[in-house]
Design an enzyme around this catalytic site. Structure first.
Site, PDB file in Angstrom:
ATOM      1  N   GLU A  25      -4.596   7.822  -2.835  1.00 25.18           N
ATOM      2  CA  GLU A  25      -5.101   6.570  -2.299  1.00 25.18           C
ATOM      3  C   GLU A  25      -5.503   5.628  -3.438  1.00 25.18           C
ATOM      4  O   GLU A  25      -5.451   4.413  -3.287  1.00 25.18           O
ATOM      5  CB  GLU A  25      -6.290   6.875  -1.380  1.00 25.18           C
ATOM      6  CG  GLU A  25      -6.506   5.875  -0.293  1.00 25.18           C
ATOM      7  CD  GLU A  25      -5.302   5.660   0.611  1.00 25.18           C
ATOM      8  OE1 GLU A  25      -5.195   4.557   1.167  1.00 25.18           O
ATOM      9  OE2 GLU A  25      -4.469   6.572   0.776  1.00 25.18           O
ATOM     10  N   HIS A  62       1.836   4.525  -2.844  1.00 30.43           N
ATOM     11  CA  HIS A  62       1.961   5.982  -2.673  1.00 30.43           C
ATOM     12  C   HIS A  62       3.347   6.450  -3.132  1.00 30.43           C
ATOM     13  O   HIS A  62       3.491   7.470  -3.805  1.00 30.43           O
ATOM     14  CB  HIS A  62       1.820   6.355  -1.189  1.00 30.43           C
ATOM     15  CG  HIS A  62       0.427   6.287  -0.649  1.00 30.43           C
ATOM     16  ND1 HIS A  62      -0.604   7.042  -1.166  1.00 30.43           N
ATOM     17  CD2 HIS A  62      -0.108   5.584   0.382  1.00 30.43           C
ATOM     18  CE1 HIS A  62      -1.721   6.789  -0.461  1.00 30.43           C
ATOM     19  NE2 HIS A  62      -1.438   5.912   0.465  1.00 30.43           N
ATOM     20  N   HIS A 105       0.838  -1.206   0.000  1.00 28.33           N
ATOM     21  CA  HIS A 105       0.000   0.000   0.000  1.00 28.33           C
ATOM     22  C   HIS A 105       0.877   1.262   0.000  1.00 28.33           C
ATOM     23  O   HIS A 105       0.722   2.145  -0.854  1.00 28.33           O
ATOM     24  CB  HIS A 105      -0.909  -0.020   1.234  1.00 28.33           C
ATOM     25  CG  HIS A 105      -1.774   1.177   1.373  1.00 28.33           C
ATOM     26  ND1 HIS A 105      -3.094   1.194   1.007  1.00 28.33           N
ATOM     27  CD2 HIS A 105      -1.513   2.443   1.811  1.00 28.33           C
ATOM     28  CE1 HIS A 105      -3.603   2.394   1.216  1.00 28.33           C
ATOM     29  NE2 HIS A 105      -2.663   3.180   1.716  1.00 28.33           N
ATOM     30  N   GLU A 106       1.794   1.323   0.951  1.00 28.30           N
ATOM     31  CA  GLU A 106       2.627   2.535   1.050  1.00 28.30           C
ATOM     32  C   GLU A 106       3.537   2.675  -0.170  1.00 28.30           C
ATOM     33  O   GLU A 106       3.821   3.788  -0.618  1.00 28.30           O
ATOM     34  CB  GLU A 106       3.433   2.529   2.348  1.00 28.30           C
ATOM     35  CG  GLU A 106       2.580   2.530   3.624  1.00 28.30           C
ATOM     36  CD  GLU A 106       1.537   3.641   3.694  1.00 28.30           C
ATOM     37  OE1 GLU A 106       1.772   4.721   3.105  1.00 28.30           O
ATOM     38  OE2 GLU A 106       0.468   3.428   4.311  1.00 28.30           O
TER      39      GLU A 106
HETATM   40 ZN    ZN Z   1      -2.748   5.259   1.967  1.00 27.20          ZN
END
Ligand code: ZN
Length: 501
Positions: A294, A268, A264-265
């Protein structure tokens, strides 16, 4: 020297100051000893004040005006024209915020963080309530200062997701709810078709961490320009395109393992690393909004990381890396466990289907707080009522209720909606990517993530903040932000997983 060149110099200084503050914030969450809180709060307050004052100075306003005339004839989508437009929007917004409010937000945020940590550890909302009152009060002051013809929450949404307002978000959320609730009921009626008990197995955190670093690097996260550390609440932060860092958290049990939070990170981080170099040290050198950001993290985490082709590629390696803990578990069984739907209390651990309900719940509570219909002391009860209504669960423990997220320490409201918008936008972008990359699943199954990474780089990353969320989505998909693709995606995925059709 042109006014535009002078303006760029000012913006570069402001960007340096802000990134230095980011570095202090990263340190606070990772390595700073507990005794550093008060000094750090002062330092962050000072840096915020200097960068804010430098940016809103009358001189910057004059440069902006002159630069606007200079780019009047330049192509609308050029870097320069967009830079001036975005700088104008930011300037108009920031000039409305008095310096003392900006300093208060930075200082109060740093002070709230350890209070929240303690309150969360003890599961006691009353410890955090005085800080939450400050958050609500500062958010009200920001909304008032920004000003709006509509509702107070509109101002906060517009700061985060320019172009959207409360009514638009309410409409999207109610469409999502009408899709999620009946599907969730159907899934729950067949819950026995997916077994997630394999995720109760334990694997040494060090093994999980090194495997997650290997995975994110292969997806396209450049570790020469990044690194992964541990923090209580995983996040990604950028100190420039050459240094975009992520954090993760890890426990031995695979349910709270680090892999998906690392992916997830990294989603980003790849976005930040992929912004065009030409935009460095400008307000365009970052993702366009929390919602679009996101979309990138959730796309990699879920649409890629929880897909069958992803596990076709990675599962054999995972079994080896995890030292035998999953030797008797087949790929399909593991894939299904990673996608099991089970309403739960904690947003960051929520499955793909119920996740948006967690966001809606916070959205409702924030609106009530901001518009004065709910008091801070009533938050736990309001939370419990929403958890019951949306997720069908009994009231949570303290740490699994309103204290679970760090966001209310920041201290601002209006940021959560980005998490649900991210799912919506991510699915829209992925639908488009699939139409253009017809061999995408085969590429993923072969461990070739470059085509997707390249596609996102070309259509999303490189633009940085040049376009608003609506403009970007329109540009890539030919349509505005709409929940249809996400609704089709979950219907198809969970219909298949739970054999509903
Ligand atoms: Zn996030």
């Amino acid at each position: 020297m042109t006014a535009l060149a002078s303006l760029k110099e000012v913006l570069a200084e402001v960007s340096d100051l802000r990134q230095a503050a980011e570095l202090l914030g990263w340190d606070q969450e990772t390595y700073m000893p507990a005794g550093g809180v008060q000094d750090r709060a002062n330092q962050l307050g000072t840096l915020s004040r200097i960068s804010h004052e430098r940016f809103v100075a009358a001189g910057t306003g004059r440069l902006l005006e002159a630069a606007e005339s200079e780019v009047a004839g330049v192509a609308e989508d050029s870097d320069d024209a967009r830079l001036v437009r975005v700088a104008r929007r930011d300037w108009d917004q920031e000039t409305r915020l008095p310096s003392d409010l900006v300093v208060a937000m930075a200082r109060e945020g740093a002070i709230s963080r350890p209070v929240w940590q303690e309150a969360k550890a003890k599961g006691d909302w009353s410890l955090f309530a005085p800080r939450m009152r400050i958050t609500v009060e500062l958010a009200q002051r920001v909304a008032e200062a920004i000003g709006t013809t509509g509702r107070a929450y509109d101002a906060l949404i517009d700061m985060n997701e320019p172009g959207l307002d409360t009514a638009a978000v309410e409409q999207t959320f109610s469409q999502l709810r009408t899709a999620i609730v009946p599907l969730l009921r159907r899934v729950q009626a067949h819950a026995d078709r997916v077994d997630l008990s394999v995720l109760d197995r334990e694997v040494e955190p060090a093994k999980q961490l090194s495997f997650s670093a290997l995975v994110v690097e292969r997806l396209g996260y450049d570790l020469q320009r990044g690194r992964q550390d541990l923090s209580a609440h995983p996040f990604c932060t950028s100190f420039g395109m050459g240094d975009v860092r992520i954090t993760t958290r890890v426990k031995p049990g695979l349910r709270e393992g680090c892999l998906f939070s690392s992916i997830h990170e990294a989603g980003h981080a790849m976005y930040e690393q992929g912004v065009s170099r030409a935009l460095a040290r400008t307000p365009l050198a970052m993702g366009t909004s929390p919602g679009v950001h996101e979309s990138q993290s959730r796309l990699w985490e879920n649409l890629v990381g929880r897909s069958r082709p992803f596990w076709t590629h990675f599962y054999p390696e995972l079994k080896v890396a995890y030292g035998g803990a999953l030797d008797d578990v087949g790929e399909e069984e593991f894939y299904r466990a990673c996608n099991a739907v089970q309403p739960s209390y904690v947003r960051v651990d929520a499955d793909e289907l119920t996740y948006n309900l967690h966001v809606m719940l916070r959205f409702e509570i924030e609106k009530e707080l901001l518009e004065g219909r709910l008091s801070v002391d009533e938050v736990p009860q309001a939370w419990a009522a929403q958890v019951k209504e949306y997720l069908g669960l009994e009231p949570p423990n303290g740490a699994e209720g309103p204290l679970q997220d760090i966001h209310w320490t920041f201290p601002i409201l209006g940021g959560f909606i980005g998490y649900a918008l991210g799912n919506v936008i991510g699915a829209q972008l992925m639908e488009r990517a699939r139409a253009e990359l017809i061999a995408l699943d085969d590429q993923i199954a072969a461990g070739d993530f470059a085509p997707l990474h390249g596609w996102l780089g070309e259509h999303v990353y490189r633009h940085g903040r040049k376009f608003t969320p609506q403009e970007l989505v329109q540009k890539v998909t030919g349509r505005g932000i709409e929940p249809g693709p996400w609704m089709r995606y979950v219907e198809c995925k969970f219909g298949d997983l739970y054999e509903l059709n």
